[in-house]
Design an enzyme around this catalytic site. Structure first.
Site, PDB file in Angstrom:
ATOM      1  N   TYR A 190      32.617  51.475  21.650  1.00  0.00           N
ATOM      2  CA  TYR A 190      31.953  52.753  21.345  1.00  0.00           C
ATOM      3  C   TYR A 190      31.618  52.831  19.858  1.00  0.00           C
ATOM      4  O   TYR A 190      30.470  53.060  19.475  1.00  0.00           O
ATOM      5  CB  TYR A 190      32.854  53.920  21.769  1.00  0.00           C
ATOM      6  CG  TYR A 190      32.401  55.263  21.238  1.00  0.00           C
ATOM      7  CD1 TYR A 190      31.344  55.945  21.840  1.00  0.00           C
ATOM      8  CD2 TYR A 190      33.015  55.850  20.123  1.00  0.00           C
ATOM      9  CE1 TYR A 190      30.916  57.174  21.340  1.00  0.00           C
ATOM     10  CE2 TYR A 190      32.599  57.076  19.630  1.00  0.00           C
ATOM     11  CZ  TYR A 190      31.557  57.730  20.236  1.00  0.00           C
ATOM     12  OH  TYR A 190      31.135  58.947  19.739  1.00  0.00           O
ATOM     13  N   LYS A 194      28.023  52.798  17.907  1.00  0.00           N
ATOM     14  CA  LYS A 194      27.586  53.939  17.084  1.00  0.00           C
ATOM     15  C   LYS A 194      27.203  53.451  15.684  1.00  0.00           C
ATOM     16  O   LYS A 194      26.240  53.931  15.093  1.00  0.00           O
ATOM     17  CB  LYS A 194      28.698  54.998  16.974  1.00  0.00           C
ATOM     18  CG  LYS A 194      29.073  55.697  18.255  1.00  0.00           C
ATOM     19  CD  LYS A 194      27.985  56.532  18.883  1.00  0.00           C
ATOM     20  CE  LYS A 194      27.700  57.827  18.171  1.00  0.00           C
ATOM     21  NZ  LYS A 194      26.672  58.640  18.893  1.00  0.00           N
TER      22      LYS A 194
HETATM   23  N1  LIG Z   1      32.826  64.815  20.968  1.00  0.00           N
HETATM   24  C1  LIG Z   1      33.281  64.288  19.837  1.00  0.00           C
HETATM   25  O1  LIG Z   1      34.435  64.483  19.453  1.00  0.00           O
HETATM   26  C2  LIG Z   1      32.378  63.453  18.970  1.00  0.00           C
HETATM   27  C3  LIG Z   1      32.839  63.004  17.721  1.00  0.00           C
HETATM   28  C4  LIG Z   1      31.988  62.258  16.920  1.00  0.00           C
HETATM   29  C5  LIG Z   1      30.715  61.961  17.357  1.00  0.00           C
HETATM   30  N2  LIG Z   1      30.290  62.393  18.576  1.00  0.00           N
HETATM   31  C6  LIG Z   1      28.925  62.087  19.009  1.00  0.00           C
HETATM   32  O2  LIG Z   1      28.285  63.327  19.265  1.00  0.00           O
HETATM   33  C7  LIG Z   1      27.329  63.163  20.304  1.00  0.00           C
HETATM   34  C8  LIG Z   1      27.553  64.209  21.358  1.00  0.00           C
HETATM   35  O3  LIG Z   1      28.845  64.050  21.915  1.00  0.00           O
HETATM   36  P1  LIG Z   1      29.335  65.014  23.069  1.00  0.00           P
HETATM   37  O4  LIG Z   1      30.791  65.114  22.950  1.00  0.00           O
HETATM   38  O5  LIG Z   1      28.493  66.237  23.088  1.00  0.00           O
HETATM   39  O6  LIG Z   1      29.032  64.117  24.360  1.00  0.00           O
HETATM   40  P2  LIG Z   1      28.592  64.579  25.820  1.00  0.00           P
HETATM   41  O7  LIG Z   1      28.997  63.490  26.742  1.00  0.00           O
HETATM   42  O8  LIG Z   1      29.043  65.952  26.123  1.00  0.00           O
HETATM   43  O9  LIG Z   1      27.005  64.623  25.718  1.00  0.00           O
HETATM   44  C9  LIG Z   1      26.225  63.470  25.647  1.00  0.00           C
HETATM   45  C10 LIG Z   1      24.989  63.676  26.483  1.00  0.00           C
HETATM   46  O10 LIG Z   1      24.218  62.470  26.435  1.00  0.00           O
HETATM   47  C11 LIG Z   1      23.643  62.282  27.697  1.00  0.00           C
HETATM   48  N3  LIG Z   1      23.310  60.880  27.911  1.00  0.00           N
HETATM   49  C12 LIG Z   1      24.179  59.844  28.018  1.00  0.00           C
HETATM   50  N4  LIG Z   1      23.507  58.719  28.286  1.00  0.00           N
HETATM   51  C13 LIG Z   1      22.198  59.044  28.317  1.00  0.00           C
HETATM   52  C14 LIG Z   1      21.013  58.305  28.574  1.00  0.00           C
HETATM   53  N5  LIG Z   1      21.034  56.998  28.862  1.00  0.00           N
HETATM   54  N6  LIG Z   1      19.825  58.966  28.548  1.00  0.00           N
HETATM   55  C15 LIG Z   1      19.787  60.296  28.296  1.00  0.00           C
HETATM   56  N7  LIG Z   1      20.862  61.048  28.050  1.00  0.00           N
HETATM   57  C16 LIG Z   1      22.071  60.426  28.080  1.00  0.00           C
HETATM   58  C17 LIG Z   1      24.723  62.745  28.669  1.00  0.00           C
HETATM   59  O11 LIG Z   1      24.164  63.061  29.949  1.00  0.00           O
HETATM   60  C18 LIG Z   1      25.298  63.951  27.958  1.00  0.00           C
HETATM   61  O12 LIG Z   1      24.678  65.156  28.372  1.00  0.00           O
HETATM   62  C19 LIG Z   1      27.482  61.723  20.808  1.00  0.00           C
HETATM   63  O13 LIG Z   1      26.490  60.944  20.214  1.00  0.00           O
HETATM   64  C20 LIG Z   1      28.851  61.303  20.312  1.00  0.00           C
HETATM   65  O14 LIG Z   1      28.897  59.912  20.084  1.00  0.00           O
HETATM   66  C21 LIG Z   1      31.089  63.132  19.394  1.00  0.00           C
END
Ligand SMILES: NC(=O)c1ccc[n+]([C@@H]2O[C@H](COP(=O)([O-])OP(=O)(O)OC[C@H]3O[C@@H](n4cnc5c(N)ncnc54)[C@H](O)[C@@H]3O)[C@@H](O)[C@H]2O)c1
Length: 396
Positions: A190, A194
């Site tokens: 992951y 990223k």
């Molecule tokens: N949640 C955390 O703690 C955290 C921390 C640091 C970074 N991030 C980053 O923040 C972003 C959002 O995270 P989140 O927690 O809201 O995740 P989440 O899983 O709730 O949302 C991600 C969305 O991306 C969509 N998705 C996945 N694959 C896809 C594809 N092939 N085509 C189109 N859409 C697709 C999913 O359907 C989902 O709705 C991500 O990029 C994650 O890496 C999250």
């Protein structure tokens, strides 16, 4: 124990329990406030020069919070969402929804064209716990697709949601800033994906065309979170709250979702502003609440809300945790499954991981609008509401 120049946050049990009682009373009296993602005080509402924004991954936790904030702005920009799956409970009026896969360039192109987007906020990523190949495919190849199609379709600004974890190599990260190098070998697929995607985004910045930047949030939590708080609830429901790995003296950064939203909107605005764009474009920014907390204090606070306090704590030293995780990983490998309990997770839980957010403060004008304390209260209130809804569904 304060390290660096951060304010150290500590949980006040009495405060939390009294919050819980007050929240329960509010809910049972039928006076629950309407759900809102960020609920910024009126004097902190942002004015928005954005005209038309496409949120990729806009049905996810962070993405839908960004959408909620964008549509609440006055005047609100045109907002569209592109996601693999559109969840009904994340839909907002006056938002256009496009279902598609970011691995499919034509899906992307069609959404950009139909939505007239000029700005893209790319928040999509697969959930945690999948194989490296999945992350490399969706995060790296998918982000490459977004860059290519966005450039072809004349997108002006692209903000990528990266992750603070991309500089983690298993050792302590103490008040690190953006000069911290990427590890030679990443801890997991992951974070590797990223980091690779972030590099593509920053390299794609073009002074004569599309401007780009990346935000690196740490541990996002808040209403609609499907990973952080739900993971803590799983531990609670499986009666494992008495087990801790490490000594809980490691400070950790979390980010309330509303603050991450704020950073995304600021970044997009600054990329569109000729006065600020050259300081922001091609840059990455750590985004946190700026209030590190001892790692286990966070789940303890969540469990306290559920009326639970572990009667005693069994602490496993880090080294024991790593040994156990290695055995679990080996067993999972022979069974052809992804291990849930991994050495990465042990190192993650035992390391200090907090970041210096001066760059975001100085260049983006970012400040955490919602404190950790207030963010926890809002999240716990949401959990109460969710549980009430689930209980009502069971009765019906
Ligand atoms: N949640 C955390 O703690 C955290 C921390 C640091 C970074 N991030 C980053 O923040 C972003 C959002 O995270 P989140 O927690 O809201 O995740 P989440 O899983 O709730 O949302 C991600 C969305 O991306 C969509 N998705 C996945 N694959 C896809 C594809 N092939 N085509 C189109 N859409 C697709 C999913 O359907 C989902 O709705 C991500 O990029 C994650 O890496 C999250």
């Amino acid at each position: 124990m304060a390290k660096g120049n951060h304010q150290v946050f500590s949980i006040h049990w009495v405060k939390l329990i009294s919050t819980h009682i007050a929240t329960s009373a509010l809910l049972s009296s039928g006076l629950s406030a309407p759900y809102s993602q960020t609920q910024f005080p009126p004097d902190q509402k942002m004015s928005c020069p954005l005209k038309s924004v496409l949120v990729i991954g806009g049905s996810g936790f962070l993405g839908s919070a960004i959408v909620a904030e964008l549509v609440a702005l006055n005047p609100a920009p045109k907002v569209a969402v592109f996601d693999l799956k559109i969840r009904e409970d994340t839909k907002y009026p006056n938002v256009s929804y496009y279902t598609g896969d970011l691995l499919n360039s034509e899906d992307m192109r069609s959404a950009i064209k139909s939505s007239d987007a000029t700005v893209i906020l790319h928040t999509a990523s697969p959930v945690h716990g999948l194989a490296r190949d999945v992350y490399m495919k969706i995060n790296v190849e998918g982000t490459g697709n977004i860059i290519e199609v966005s450039k072809e379709e004349g997108i002006q600004a692209l903000v990528y949601t990266s992750s603070a974890g991309i500089v983690f190599d298993g050792d302590d990260l103490i008040n690190v800033n953006e000069s911290a190098p990427f590890p030679k070998i990443h801890m997991d697929g992951y974070n590797e994906s990223k980091a690779e995607a972030e590099k593509l985004i920053l390299q794609a910045d073009d002074r004569k065309g599309m401007r780009t930047c990346a935000l690196r949030p740490a541990g996002i939590f808040g209403p609609r979170d499907r990973q952080c708080i739900p993971g803590m609830l799983t531990v609670y429901y499986s009666n494992q709250t008495k087990f801790q790995i490490g000594d809980n003296l490691n400070l950790f950064d979390f980010t309330y979702v509303g603050n991450a939203v704020h950073a995304h909107i600021l970044a997009a605005e600054k990329l569109l502003d000729s006065q600020t764009v050259d300081k922001v474009a091609g840059e990455a920014f750590f985004i946190t609440n700026g209030e590190p907390i001892y790692f286990w204090d966070f789940p303890l606070a969540v469990w306290a809300h559920l009326g639970h306090c572990p009667p005693y704590i069994i602490r496993f030293p880090r080294i024991v945790g790593i040994g156990l995780a290695a055995m679990v990983e080996a067993l999972s490998y022979f069974r052809g499954k992804e291990a849930g309990f991994t050495r990465f997770r042990v190192k993650f839980a035992c390391a200090s991981r907090y970041y210096n957010i001066s760059k975001a403060r100085d260049i983006l004008g970012y400040k955490p609008l919602v404190s950790l304390d207030e963010g926890i209260k809002r999240t716990l209130k949401w959990i109460d509401e969710e549980q009430t809804i689930q209980a009502q569904k069971k009765v019906q």
